[in-house]
Design an enzyme around this catalytic site. Structure first.
Site, PDB file in Angstrom:
ATOM      1  N   ARG A 107       0.810  -1.224   0.000  1.00 33.14           N
ATOM      2  CA  ARG A 107       0.000   0.000   0.000  1.00 33.14           C
ATOM      3  C   ARG A 107       0.844   1.275   0.000  1.00 33.14           C
ATOM      4  NH1 ARG A 107      -3.446  -2.873   3.884  1.00 33.14           N
ATOM      5  NH2 ARG A 107      -5.230  -3.710   2.749  1.00 33.14           N
ATOM      6  N   LYS A 129       3.422  11.616 -11.506  1.00 29.40           N
ATOM      7  CA  LYS A 129       2.699  10.635 -12.312  1.00 29.40           C
ATOM      8  C   LYS A 129       3.486   9.330 -12.359  1.00 29.40           C
ATOM      9  CE  LYS A 129      -0.094  13.306 -15.602  1.00 29.40           C
ATOM     10  NZ  LYS A 129      -0.307  13.595 -17.044  1.00 29.40           N
ATOM     11  N   GLU A 171      10.190  17.621 -24.874  1.00 27.80           N
ATOM     12  CA  GLU A 171       9.398  18.079 -23.726  1.00 27.80           C
ATOM     13  C   GLU A 171       9.803  19.496 -23.311  1.00 27.80           C
ATOM     14  OE1 GLU A 171       6.802  16.721 -22.551  1.00 27.80           O
ATOM     15  OE2 GLU A 171       6.869  14.603 -23.096  1.00 27.80           O
ATOM     16  N   LYS A 208       7.251  23.251 -15.289  1.00 27.47           N
ATOM     17  CA  LYS A 208       6.358  22.138 -14.964  1.00 27.47           C
ATOM     18  C   LYS A 208       5.932  22.184 -13.500  1.00 27.47           C
ATOM     19  CE  LYS A 208       5.465  17.255 -15.318  1.00 27.47           C
ATOM     20  NZ  LYS A 208       5.790  15.951 -15.926  1.00 27.47           N
ATOM     21  N   GLU A 218      -4.424  17.064 -12.130  1.00 25.93           N
ATOM     22  CA  GLU A 218      -4.787  17.236 -13.540  1.00 25.93           C
ATOM     23  C   GLU A 218      -6.294  17.372 -13.733  1.00 25.93           C
ATOM     24  OE1 GLU A 218      -2.471  15.619 -17.391  1.00 25.93           O
ATOM     25  OE2 GLU A 218      -3.727  14.104 -16.470  1.00 25.93           O
ATOM     26  N   ARG A 222      -3.267  21.635 -15.349  1.00 29.64           N
ATOM     27  CA  ARG A 222      -2.180  20.694 -15.634  1.00 29.64           C
ATOM     28  C   ARG A 222      -2.364  20.007 -16.993  1.00 29.64           C
ATOM     29  NH1 ARG A 222       0.684  16.255 -11.579  1.00 29.64           N
ATOM     30  NH2 ARG A 222       1.989  15.311 -13.180  1.00 29.64           N
ATOM     31  N   ASN A 226      -0.188  18.318 -21.624  1.00 28.39           N
ATOM     32  CA  ASN A 226      -0.451  17.261 -22.600  1.00 28.39           C
ATOM     33  C   ASN A 226      -0.406  17.753 -24.037  1.00 28.39           C
ATOM     34  OD1 ASN A 226      -1.034  14.845 -20.923  1.00 28.39           O
ATOM     35  ND2 ASN A 226      -2.632  16.169 -20.091  1.00 28.39           N
ATOM     36  N   HIS A 229       0.438  15.496 -27.015  1.00 22.60           N
ATOM     37  CA  HIS A 229       0.351  14.120 -26.535  1.00 22.60           C
ATOM     38  C   HIS A 229      -0.891  13.365 -27.015  1.00 22.60           C
ATOM     39  CE1 HIS A 229       3.632  15.464 -24.050  1.00 22.60           C
ATOM     40  NE2 HIS A 229       3.747  14.292 -23.483  1.00 22.60           N
ATOM     41  N   HIS A 233       0.773  10.365 -28.432  1.00 21.69           N
ATOM     42  CA  HIS A 233       0.585   9.064 -27.783  1.00 21.69           C
ATOM     43  C   HIS A 233      -0.075   8.068 -28.729  1.00 21.69           C
ATOM     44  CE1 HIS A 233       0.927  10.113 -23.203  1.00 21.69           C
ATOM     45  NE2 HIS A 233       2.094   9.879 -23.777  1.00 21.69           N
ATOM     46  N   HIS A 249       9.551   8.296 -27.222  1.00 19.96           N
ATOM     47  CA  HIS A 249       8.442   9.149 -26.779  1.00 19.96           C
ATOM     48  C   HIS A 249       8.565  10.563 -27.327  1.00 19.96           C
ATOM     49  CE1 HIS A 249       5.371  10.864 -24.162  1.00 19.96           C
ATOM     50  NE2 HIS A 249       6.252  11.763 -23.761  1.00 19.96           N
TER      51      HIS A 249
END
Length: 346
Positions: A107, A129, A171, A208, A218, A222, A226, A229, A233, A249
């Protein structure tokens, strides 16, 4: 709340000081086959003698639950308790996957990020993330979990080849396009001819962090991170499923930024002159990604799995002028496919 961040030559000594704290029962280092060979020796002097190394194969194709299971097996075999610390030494795959493994094991145990690629230093390791790919969809499974610290030493960049540096640079360019028009205008004349990456990395991370601090989970602002992306993506996921056609990427995001800048023009948000500036700059750095025209519909359909979507609506981040991004802009599958066809024609 952003994770504590240490930068430069003081970063690894700061990590060592934290790992010596009495509240740390065991230290484990997660590395891939590349960083275990190239970067682990640089980290080794800053680690306790009784630490354990967990090595995973390098590559996006190993960013999976199966790899997580191997990591959890090692954590269990080493009898890691909830006071153990997982140090993630690597690029975006290692920092994303290691963060998820730490968040779910018992956990949640602490993890510390030691990013070794430009992409991880300016993006993947910052912001909390975590995630793995699932059914070839990028970061389909994951949680938000801030690390106990991020330790950025640009010395690790000497281990990278030019292609990996370009991937991370995408990025940085994204941060300029969404939030810093002046720096974009200044830096596009210089490109990647950089003698000292330290100030560029610092400013990119600061951009960032400001955005993440305002919107940690997000739910709003935020989402501007993206930009590039939604298409990027989808393109990356499509080629990941095609053996021998995989791309990095940042390469996918560079293509995605061209497509989404074009979409911004179609929506009346960005001027054609600004699009030309963006395209010209990106194509001075990146080669065009090759795909076949009839594949554009299949690539676009992968955006239906994008995490920013609401129901059947594909939400995209677009540019309302260079340096100002707007989120939750609805686009259709047909528009996404047409943006890919536009890119293909360039």
């Amino acid at each position: 709340m952003n994770a504590p961040l240490s930068f430069g030559s003081d970063a690894l000594p700061a990590l060592a000081a934290l790992l010596r704290q009495p509240a740390v029962s065991r230290v484990l280092v997660l590395a891939d086959s590349n960083t275990a060979r190239l970067c682990y020796p640089l980290l080794l002097p800053h680690l306790p003698a009784d630490h354990k190394l967990i090595e995973i194969p390098a590559g996006e194709e190993y960013k999976t639950l199966a790899t997580c299971e191997n990591v959890w097996n090692c954590l269990t075999e080493y009898r890691t308790d909830r006071f153990g610390v997982l140090v993630n030494l690597g690029g975006g795959v290692v920092t994303d996957l290691g963060g998820l493994c730490a968040a779910l094991y018992k956990r949640g145990i602490r993890c510390m990020q030691v990013p070794t690629t430009l992409l991880a230093q300016v993006d993947a390791s910052v912001g909390g993330k975590t995630g793995v790919d699932f059914q070839n969809f990028k970061n389909q499974l994951g949680v938000f979990q801030e690390p106990a610290g991020v330790f950025i030493d640009p010395a690790f960049l000497t281990t990278l080849d030019p292609r990996q540096m370009k991937s991370g640079y995408a990025e940085i360019v994204k941060h300029w396009l969404i939030a810093d028009a002046a720096t974009f205008d200044e830096q596009r004349r210089q490109g990647m001819f950089v003698e000292d990456w330290t100030p560029i990395i610092r400013e990119s991370v600061a951009t960032k962090q400001r955005i993440v601090e305002a919107d940690p989970l997000e739910s709003g602002l935020r989402k501007i991170l993206n930009f590039g992306h939604t298409v990027g993506h989808a393109l990356e996921s499509f080629l990941l499923s095609q053996p021998g056609r995989e791309i990095l990427h940042g390469e996918a995001i560079a293509a995605g930024m061209v497509c989404e800048s074009w979409l911004s023009v179609q929506k009346g948000l960005l001027s054609p002159e600004e699009l030309d500036k963006i395209e010209t700059f990106i194509f001075t750095v990146y080669e065009k990604i090759q795909f076949i025209t009839f594949e554009t519909d299949a690539i676009a359909e992968l955006a239906l799995q994008d995490k920013k979507n609401v129901g059947a609506t594909i939400n995209c981040t677009l540019l309302q002028g260079i340096g100002h991004a707007v989120y939750d802009q609805p686009v259709t599958l047909a528009e996404l496919a047409e943006s890919l066809r536009y890119y293909h024609r360039l």
